[in-house]
Design a protein around this motif. Sequence first.
Motif, mmCIF file in Angstrom:
data_model
loop_
_atom_site.group_PDB
_atom_site.id
_atom_site.type_symbol
_atom_site.label_atom_id
_atom_site.label_comp_id
_atom_site.label_asym_id
_atom_site.label_seq_id
_atom_site.Cartn_x
_atom_site.Cartn_y
_atom_site.Cartn_z
ATOM 1 N N ARG A 249 0.907 -1.157 0.000
ATOM 2 C CA ARG A 249 0.000 0.000 0.000
ATOM 3 C C ARG A 249 0.942 1.201 0.000
ATOM 4 N N VAL A 250 1.104 1.814 -1.142
ATOM 5 C CA VAL A 250 2.114 2.856 -1.313
ATOM 6 C C VAL A 250 1.578 4.185 -0.795
ATOM 7 N N ILE A 251 2.296 4.714 0.184
ATOM 8 C CA ILE A 251 1.930 5.979 0.818
ATOM 9 C C ILE A 251 3.065 6.956 0.519
ATOM 10 N N GLY A 252 2.827 7.801 -0.468
ATOM 11 C CA GLY A 252 3.842 8.756 -0.877
ATOM 12 C C GLY A 252 3.803 10.001 -0.021
ATOM 13 N N LEU A 253 4.955 10.379 0.501
ATOM 14 C CA LEU A 253 5.012 11.632 1.244
ATOM 15 C C LEU A 253 5.024 12.773 0.248
ATOM 16 N N ASP A 254 4.114 13.712 0.456
ATOM 17 C CA ASP A 254 3.888 14.755 -0.519
ATOM 18 C C ASP A 254 3.228 15.926 0.194
ATOM 19 N N GLU A 255 3.732 17.125 -0.041
ATOM 20 C CA GLU A 255 3.152 18.295 0.625
ATOM 21 C C GLU A 255 1.682 18.505 0.235
ATOM 22 N N ARG A 256 1.244 17.900 -0.878
ATOM 23 C CA ARG A 256 -0.154 18.000 -1.290
ATOM 24 C C ARG A 256 -1.019 16.895 -0.687
ATOM 25 N N GLY A 257 -0.388 16.041 0.134
ATOM 26 C CA GLY A 257 -1.115 14.933 0.758
ATOM 27 C C GLY A 257 -1.925 15.386 1.949
ATOM 28 N N LYS A 258 -2.486 14.418 2.638
ATOM 29 C CA LYS A 258 -3.307 14.699 3.811
ATOM 30 C C LYS A 258 -2.439 14.672 5.064
ATOM 31 N N TRP B 63 -4.011 0.499 8.310
ATOM 32 C CA TRP B 63 -3.090 -0.006 7.294
ATOM 33 C C TRP B 63 -2.410 -1.301 7.727
ATOM 34 N N ILE B 64 -1.960 -1.378 8.978
ATOM 35 C CA ILE B 64 -1.207 -2.570 9.386
ATOM 36 C C ILE B 64 -2.118 -3.756 9.673
ATOM 37 N N GLU B 65 -3.397 -3.506 9.891
ATOM 38 C CA GLU B 65 -4.322 -4.609 10.139
ATOM 39 C C GLU B 65 -4.893 -5.197 8.860
ATOM 40 N N ASP B 66 -4.586 -4.610 7.726
ATOM 41 C CA ASP B 66 -5.030 -5.148 6.442
ATOM 42 C C ASP B 66 -4.217 -6.410 6.155
ATOM 43 N N PRO B 67 -4.870 -7.570 6.107
ATOM 44 C CA PRO B 67 -4.111 -8.817 5.946
ATOM 45 C C PRO B 67 -3.482 -8.996 4.566
ATOM 46 N N GLY B 68 -3.929 -8.234 3.589
ATOM 47 C CA GLY B 68 -3.427 -8.442 2.239
ATOM 48 C C GLY B 68 -2.401 -7.438 1.767
ATOM 49 N N ARG B 69 -2.209 -6.370 2.539
ATOM 50 C CA ARG B 69 -1.315 -5.310 2.079
ATOM 51 C C ARG B 69 -0.511 -4.759 3.238
ATOM 52 N N ALA B 70 0.682 -4.294 2.924
ATOM 53 C CA ALA B 70 1.553 -3.676 3.934
ATOM 54 C C ALA B 70 1.760 -2.212 3.567
ATOM 55 N N PRO B 71 1.688 -1.315 4.552
ATOM 56 C CA PRO B 71 1.976 0.082 4.238
ATOM 57 C C PRO B 71 3.438 0.248 3.840
ATOM 58 N N CYS B 72 3.652 0.999 2.780
ATOM 59 C CA CYS B 72 4.995 1.259 2.269
ATOM 60 C C CYS B 72 5.134 2.767 2.103
ATOM 61 N N PHE B 73 5.911 3.378 2.993
ATOM 62 C CA PHE B 73 6.092 4.820 2.994
ATOM 63 C C PHE B 73 7.253 5.191 2.084
#
Length: 156
Positions: free
Chosen positions: A68-77, A91-101
């Motif tokens: 689960r791609v989480i891009g750091l971006d000043e336009r983000g939330k 994000w971490i409780e999703d059994p099918g995906r891992a957060p990726c910063f």
Amino acid sequence: MNRIRFVFFGELKSPWAAQACRHYLDGLSRYIRYDTAVLRDAKEAKDHTARKRKEGQALLAALGPRDRVIGLDERGKAHGSKGLASKLSEWIEDPGRAPCFVIGGPYGYSPEAEARFDERLSLGPYTLPHELARVILLEQLYRGMSILAGHPYHHD
């Protein structure tokens, strides 16, 4: 999935940043497994567009299908510490995906890399040096995990 991934561009050059990152990664490791990919920045590219394209290709190659791609971006939330803790839990409780910063290079992301983002996260409206952004991200993730664990690190 109970794991976090990080993809960063460039090695840390400042001793203070390397020490701070180690400190927060050590703290984070008490709560969750993580892995880090440090990609080479494309300093040799002839212009900013070529650099973003080359770094974007490296980023896409480093990502897995379950990230689960989480891009750091000043336009983000910007979530705030408790809001980020809540999202982190989701994000971490999703059994099918891992957060990726992901923290990109100094000129941002290529359109192809941005298209792969599942979410955008902002550390605030400021433009931060890469090393400082990395430290702040790691501290906020450590803070988020400590909130989830009920540890008194975070004060209201």
